[in-house]
Design a protein around this motif. Structure first.
Motif, PDB file in Angstrom:
ATOM      1  N   ASN A 375       0.617  -1.346   0.032  1.00  0.00           N
ATOM      2  CA  ASN A 375      -0.004  -0.033  -0.068  1.00  0.00           C
ATOM      3  C   ASN A 375       0.895   1.313  -0.105  1.00  0.00           C
ATOM      4  OD1 ASN A 375      -2.427  -1.390  -0.070  1.00  0.00           O
ATOM      5  ND2 ASN A 375      -2.834  -1.193   2.058  1.00  0.00           N
ATOM      6  N   ASP A 376       1.938   1.290   0.722  1.00  0.00           N
ATOM      7  CA  ASP A 376       2.799   2.479   0.809  1.00  0.00           C
ATOM      8  C   ASP A 376       3.526   2.461  -0.467  1.00  0.00           C
ATOM      9  OD1 ASP A 376       2.061   2.496   3.592  1.00  0.00           O
ATOM     10  OD2 ASP A 376       3.824   0.998   4.077  1.00  0.00           O
ATOM     11  N   VAL A 379       1.337   4.157  -3.396  1.00  0.00           N
ATOM     12  CA  VAL A 379       1.388   5.614  -3.374  1.00  0.00           C
ATOM     13  C   VAL A 379       2.726   6.127  -3.742  1.00  0.00           C
ATOM     14  CG1 VAL A 379       1.434   7.667  -1.627  1.00  0.00           C
ATOM     15  CG2 VAL A 379      -0.119   5.639  -1.251  1.00  0.00           C
ATOM     16  N   CYS A 412      -0.337   3.719   4.868  1.00  0.00           N
ATOM     17  CA  CYS A 412      -0.903   4.602   3.725  1.00  0.00           C
ATOM     18  C   CYS A 412      -2.191   3.790   3.443  1.00  0.00           C
ATOM     19  CB  CYS A 412      -0.095   4.635   2.097  1.00  0.00           C
ATOM     20  SG  CYS A 412       1.484   5.360   2.477  1.00  0.00           S
ATOM     21  N   SER A 413      -3.402   4.399   2.970  1.00  0.00           N
ATOM     22  CA  SER A 413      -4.656   3.543   2.784  1.00  0.00           C
ATOM     23  C   SER A 413      -4.600   3.236   0.933  1.00  0.00           C
ATOM     24  CB  SER A 413      -5.662   4.772   2.968  1.00  0.00           C
ATOM     25  OG  SER A 413      -5.740   5.747   2.220  1.00  0.00           O
ATOM     26  N   GLU A 416      -3.968   8.181  -0.872  1.00  0.00           N
ATOM     27  CA  GLU A 416      -3.175   9.498  -0.798  1.00  0.00           C
ATOM     28  C   GLU A 416      -2.420   9.789  -2.071  1.00  0.00           C
ATOM     29  OE1 GLU A 416      -3.354   7.416   3.277  1.00  0.00           O
ATOM     30  OE2 GLU A 416      -2.611   6.837   1.247  1.00  0.00           O
ATOM     31  N   LEU A 419       3.347  10.523  -0.402  1.00  0.00           N
ATOM     32  CA  LEU A 419       3.806   9.532   0.552  1.00  0.00           C
ATOM     33  C   LEU A 419       3.701  10.423   2.034  1.00  0.00           C
ATOM     34  CD1 LEU A 419       4.893   6.640   1.379  1.00  0.00           C
ATOM     35  CD2 LEU A 419       7.133   7.683   1.233  1.00  0.00           C
ATOM     36  N   CYS A 422       0.524  10.266   4.131  1.00  0.00           N
ATOM     37  CA  CYS A 422       0.264   8.988   4.697  1.00  0.00           C
ATOM     38  C   CYS A 422       0.394   9.241   6.290  1.00  0.00           C
ATOM     39  CB  CYS A 422       1.031   8.084   4.164  1.00  0.00           C
ATOM     40  SG  CYS A 422       0.849   7.376   2.501  1.00  0.00           S
TER      41      CYS A 422
END
Length: 516
Positions: A375-376, A379, A412-413, A416, A419, A422
């Motif tokens: 997820n991170d 983004v 993070c969802s 975003e 980064l 987040c």
């Protein structure tokens, strides 16, 4: 008053008592004059053998102008003007083929043909425009980087770094004709100055024409020592400008021969734009726009057919047709869009894979891999226009960084846009070492998008010629989808939908993507 000044400046014995920009060193005086001249801009004239005379512009450049500006206590040279810009003088032409290194204390110390030896006319009289009330100085300083000093009450003084940031530095860089602010160093980065500290708590919006127009505590009002002297590092001969431009996106302009000019988009690509982004400390290239995306410039078009390998340190180091050699109009002005506050770096890194680094407080730093996941990484990949996240490597997969670790426990969802939007512990808060630096591996030229899309389902889009486009569904089947899924690290294809959309050249798709 004008008559008094003329009488004062016509006598060698009392010339140092004049209030204007005049200087006498080693028995030879210098002044600026001509139509439209000011204290620190005008036609260069020297007093020799009891007569004022001009300087010929053969070989006249910023190094020569820099000596004049310093000799007159007028700050930094902004322009070295040719062709009697301030009007043609009269009488003697004292100097020709002046060649200064820029470090001389007097123009007459520079190389020249000899007093009165020339092959010029007054239509070639040289001029200067100096910065007047601002200059850069200090250890390791250059024309476009150094300790910021301002001139007030007949003396040069420094600026305290309380609240000093890129907005303030941007005003200085623009005021000095030095392009874009790259860094706003604090803590006497260029050495501690002496004398007055003229400004403190400077607060600029970045649109001001002069640093002294910004909000500040008042001249001389400060609670600082010279160990807090502020500095700037400017980009020098490159800048981004135009409609909708930001610090890291805009029309590319280069400074040459005393004027800013644009770059033609013939052959302009991501490699060329990448050099600009790196030169401006703006992270990674996202797009290399053509066709005056940020509006048409004016004046010169300095570069055409630019060809960079992307490893160059400056755009002017790349191959090109030669300054001013082009067959373009300003409707072809080239631009860049850079990632700004994020970049990928490290051993084995590419445009779309590497160690994640973010820019904060004037320096690049890494991200700790605590809780780092896809997820991170997603983004990051979207932020740098690199498609879909394939992997979220940990444990300094691309090598250990240096300096700050800016982010840790990033969560993070996926929605975003950046980064830094987040959740995280706060800039600089962590319990990590650089052996935990986080990285990403992105899909680069392919992504899945559209309503209801997920990491492994969605409309297939391809990045080509600086834009994302869709794939036409003629002949589209599970074999084709299987290649996409494998490329995106999404295992095998479970389903396929035909949704007609914008067409991309199928031959290109076959040659660039679907071969496997």
């Amino acid at each position: 008053m004008a008559l008094q000044q003329f009488v004062c400046c016509s006598s060698v014995m009392i010339i140092l008592l004049c209030n204007g920009a005049h200087s006498q060193i080693s028995g030879v005086s210098i002044r600026l004059g001509g139509s439209g001249s000011t204290r620190c801009s005008g036609r260069v004239e020297i007093y020799y053998n009891n007569i004022w005379g001009t300087v010929c512009d053969d070989g006249w450049d910023l190094n020569d102008a820099e000596v004049v500006c310093r000799q007159l206590n007028c700050g930094t040279a902004l322009k070295a003007l040719h062709s009697a810009h301030f009007g043609a003088g009269t009488g003697q032409i004292w100097l020709d083929n002046v060649g200064c290194s820029g470090s001389e204390s007097s123009l007459t110390e520079c190389q020249h043909l000899g007093f009165g030896v020339h092959n010029c006319q007054h239509g070639q009289d040289a001029g200067v425009i100096c910065s007047d009330l601002i200059r850069l100085a200090g250890v390791g300083s250059s024309r476009c980087s150094g300790r910021v000093e301002v001139y007030h009450n007949n003396s040069w003084g420094t600026v305290c770094d309380d609240g000093w940031n890129l907005n303030d530095a941007q005003v200085v860089c623009r005021q000095l004709n030095c392009g874009t602010a790259l860094e706003a160093p604090q803590s006497a980065h260029f050495g501690a100055g002496t004398g007055q500290i003229w400004l403190d708590n400077v607060t600029c919006s970045s649109s001001e024409g002069s640093l002294t127009e910004c909000l500040h505590s008042g001249f001389g009002s400060n609670s600082c020592g010279h160990d807090q002297d502020a500095g700037v590092i400017c980009s020098g001969p490159i800048r981004l400008t135009g409609s909708g431009s930001t610090r890291c996106s805009g029309r590319v302009e280069v400074y040459h021969n005393n004027s800013w000019g644009t770059v033609c988009d013939d052959g302009w690509d991501l490699n060329d734009a990448d050099v600009v982004c790196r030169e401006l400390n703006c992270g990674m290239v996202i797009e290399a726009p053509h066709s005056a995306k940020f509006g048409a410039g004016t004046g010169q078009i300095w570069l055409d057919n630019v060809t960079c390998s992307s490893s160059e340190g400056s755009l002017t180091e790349c191959l090109h047709s030669g300054f001013g050699t082009q067959k373009c109009g300003h409707d072809q002005d080239a631009g860049v869009i850079c990632s700004d506050l994020i970049r990928l770096s490290g051993s084995g890194s590419t445009r779309c894979s590497g160690r994640v680094e973010v820019y904060h407080n004037n320096s690049w730093g890494t991200v700790c891999d605590d809780d780092w996941d896809l997820n991170d990484a997603q983004v990051v990949c979207r932020q740098i226009n690199c498609g879909t996240a394939l992997q979220a490597p940990r444990s300094a997969y691309f090598g250990a960084g240096t300096g700050q670790i800016w982010l840790s426990d990033v969560t993070c969802s996926v929605r975003e846009s950046s980064l830094t939007e987040c959740q995280h512990l706060g800039f600089g808060s962590h319990n990590c070492t650089h052996h935990q630096d986080a990285g990403v591996i992105c899909s680069d030229l392919i992504r899945l998008a559209g309503s209801g899309s997920a990491r492994c389902s969605g409309r297939v889009e391809i990045f080509y010629n600086n834009i994302w486009g869709r794939v036409y569904d003629n002949g589209w089947d599970l074999n084709d989808a299987e290649v996409v899924c494998r490329e995106l690290n999404c295992q095998e294809s479970k389903n396929i939908l035909h949704v007609r959309s914008d067409q991309i050249d199928w031959n290109w798709i076959n040659s660039m993507l679907w071969k496997s």
